[in-house]
Design a protein around this motif. Sequence first.
Motif, PDB file in Angstrom:
ATOM      1  N   SER A 243       0.831  -1.204   0.000  1.00 49.09           N
ATOM      2  CA  SER A 243       0.000   0.000   0.000  1.00 49.09           C
ATOM      3  C   SER A 243       0.867   1.256   0.000  1.00 49.09           C
ATOM      4  O   SER A 243       1.924   1.297   0.630  1.00 49.09           O
ATOM      5  N   CYS A 244       0.404   2.285  -0.700  1.00 48.42           N
ATOM      6  CA  CYS A 244       1.075   3.593  -0.697  1.00 48.42           C
ATOM      7  C   CYS A 244       0.438   4.531   0.321  1.00 48.42           C
ATOM      8  O   CYS A 244       1.115   5.353   0.930  1.00 48.42           O
ATOM      9  N   GLN A 245      -0.859   4.405   0.519  1.00 53.28           N
ATOM     10  CA  GLN A 245      -1.575   5.315   1.401  1.00 53.28           C
ATOM     11  C   GLN A 245      -1.186   5.138   2.868  1.00 53.28           C
ATOM     12  O   GLN A 245      -1.399   6.047   3.674  1.00 53.28           O
ATOM     13  N   LYS A 246      -0.638   3.997   3.233  1.00 55.86           N
ATOM     14  CA  LYS A 246      -0.276   3.777   4.635  1.00 55.86           C
ATOM     15  C   LYS A 246       0.960   4.565   5.049  1.00 55.86           C
ATOM     16  O   LYS A 246       1.277   4.649   6.243  1.00 55.86           O
ATOM     17  N   TYR A 247       1.650   5.188   4.099  1.00 59.65           N
ATOM     18  CA  TYR A 247       2.833   5.976   4.419  1.00 59.65           C
ATOM     19  C   TYR A 247       2.421   7.372   4.869  1.00 59.65           C
ATOM     20  O   TYR A 247       2.826   8.382   4.294  1.00 59.65           O
ATOM     21  N   LEU A 248       1.569   7.396   5.885  1.00 62.66           N
ATOM     22  CA  LEU A 248       1.115   8.605   6.572  1.00 62.66           C
ATOM     23  C   LEU A 248       0.235   9.506   5.710  1.00 62.66           C
ATOM     24  O   LEU A 248       0.005  10.663   6.053  1.00 62.66           O
ATOM     25  N   TYR A 249      -0.253   9.002   4.581  1.00 65.48           N
ATOM     26  CA  TYR A 249      -1.225   9.767   3.801  1.00 65.48           C
ATOM     27  C   TYR A 249      -2.626   9.603   4.374  1.00 65.48           C
ATOM     28  O   TYR A 249      -3.408  10.551   4.410  1.00 65.48           O
ATOM     29  N   LEU A 250      -2.944   8.381   4.777  1.00 64.95           N
ATOM     30  CA  LEU A 250      -4.285   8.071   5.281  1.00 64.95           C
ATOM     31  C   LEU A 250      -4.263   7.987   6.804  1.00 64.95           C
ATOM     32  O   LEU A 250      -3.643   7.075   7.364  1.00 64.95           O
ATOM     33  N   PRO A 251      -4.918   8.918   7.523  1.00 64.99           N
ATOM     34  CA  PRO A 251      -4.977   8.837   8.989  1.00 64.99           C
ATOM     35  C   PRO A 251      -5.755   7.602   9.449  1.00 64.99           C
ATOM     36  O   PRO A 251      -6.666   7.143   8.770  1.00 64.99           O
ATOM     37  N   GLU A 252      -5.388   7.101  10.622  1.00 61.48           N
ATOM     38  CA  GLU A 252      -6.054   5.934  11.224  1.00 61.48           C
ATOM     39  C   GLU A 252      -6.028   4.732  10.288  1.00 61.48           C
ATOM     40  O   GLU A 252      -6.992   3.972  10.201  1.00 61.48           O
ATOM     41  N   GLU A 253      -4.911   4.547   9.619  1.00 59.78           N
ATOM     42  CA  GLU A 253      -4.832   3.486   8.615  1.00 59.78           C
ATOM     43  C   GLU A 253      -4.880   2.085   9.222  1.00 59.78           C
ATOM     44  O   GLU A 253      -5.237   1.119   8.532  1.00 59.78           O
ATOM     45  N   HIS A 254      -4.527   1.919  10.485  1.00 65.81           N
ATOM     46  CA  HIS A 254      -4.593   0.598  11.120  1.00 65.81           C
ATOM     47  C   HIS A 254      -5.787   0.483  12.070  1.00 65.81           C
ATOM     48  O   HIS A 254      -5.939  -0.519  12.750  1.00 65.81           O
ATOM     49  N   ASN A 255      -6.613   1.522  12.070  1.00 65.88           N
ATOM     50  CA  ASN A 255      -7.757   1.524  12.972  1.00 65.88           C
ATOM     51  C   ASN A 255      -9.056   1.621  12.165  1.00 65.88           C
ATOM     52  O   ASN A 255      -9.428   0.678  11.473  1.00 65.88           O
ATOM     53  N   ASP A 256      -9.726   2.773  12.217  1.00 59.11           N
ATOM     54  CA  ASP A 256     -11.023   2.907  11.543  1.00 59.11           C
ATOM     55  C   ASP A 256     -10.919   2.739  10.031  1.00 59.11           C
ATOM     56  O   ASP A 256     -11.873   2.282   9.389  1.00 59.11           O
TER      57      ASP A 256
END
Length: 362
Positions: A243-256
Amino acid sequence: IIFLTVFGLIMIYSSSAYNAQVSRQPSNYYMVRQGQIAVAGFILMLIISKIDYHFLAKFTVPAVVVSYICEILVTFTPLGIAVNGKKRWLGTRSLRFQPAELVKIVVILLLAVLITRLGKQINEWRVWGMIAVLIGPLALLVTMNNLSSGIIICGIAFVMMFIACKRKWPFIATVALGITVIVFAPPVAIALEKAGILHSYQLSRILVWKNPEAYPKSGGYQVLQGLYAIGSGGLMGLGLGKSCQKYLYLPEEHNDYIFPILCEELGFVGAVVVILLFILLIVRGYYIAMHARDRFGALLAAGISTHIALQTFLNIGVVTNFLPATGISLPFFSYGGTALLMQLFEAGVVLAVSRQNDNKLL
């Protein structure tokens, strides 16, 4: 249950590894913490599945009292811990407990006991008022700090009462009213905000929901980043861990917002498989409820299945922008020890109902 939980741990590791390293933690930091809760939860689930579920009815009153105390402490005392501006936890910064997750189970247990003991009286208006007085303040306390959990609690109560009551038209009318409110959400939300019922941030979520592109750097940022993740996954996804968005682009990527990361890495096919697994789990829960040996067991299984169904639907609805944004986790996937522990406890209760059924369930 096992597959969803283990798959959830894999997705937590994949989505949170970079975030953990940025926070100067090992890349498996979040997965290990969640895994420890999962092990404890599985042990609890197995223990609960072996006991007589009628034993739980004895703890109804103490559980309700504890729930009220916890919610009052969270809302009105310094013991409540605020994270991202929201007071939802008790405990310490490193070891926290979210009382709203306990309240969901307590409401299911309380309604199952009341409906079973009241029998045909459950169809009387005065009984509905009594139940509203018992549950209403608790749901309101939860809603003050956690709108999504308040919605789920009210939804659970609504479905359990619908199942138990012969009088169906009030429920149908309520659903029709709810659909109308959703269709005319912006003007209704503005009116409620002016009346002081909704907070300004809750109103902004409604406006962002209708037009996230108009707020790309503020309220619509998280919604748009989640949609970018879902869209970029395509049919088969970019591959697990890519994933590219998990590099701090998408907040709460491991939660909601763990579901968009799943879509990005595993694509449409992976998302459909996970959704089908949830559908299978929920249908199985209702099947167990339909074949329970008594009304109490049926209501417990139906209430728990409703909880999982509502929370799954709301989470996926929010991250796909089908519903207004609100903080709600995906069962068995999202990072959060309290939620996972309580969900595995609920799974144990449903297993207990299934095990004690007079007829063997296929």
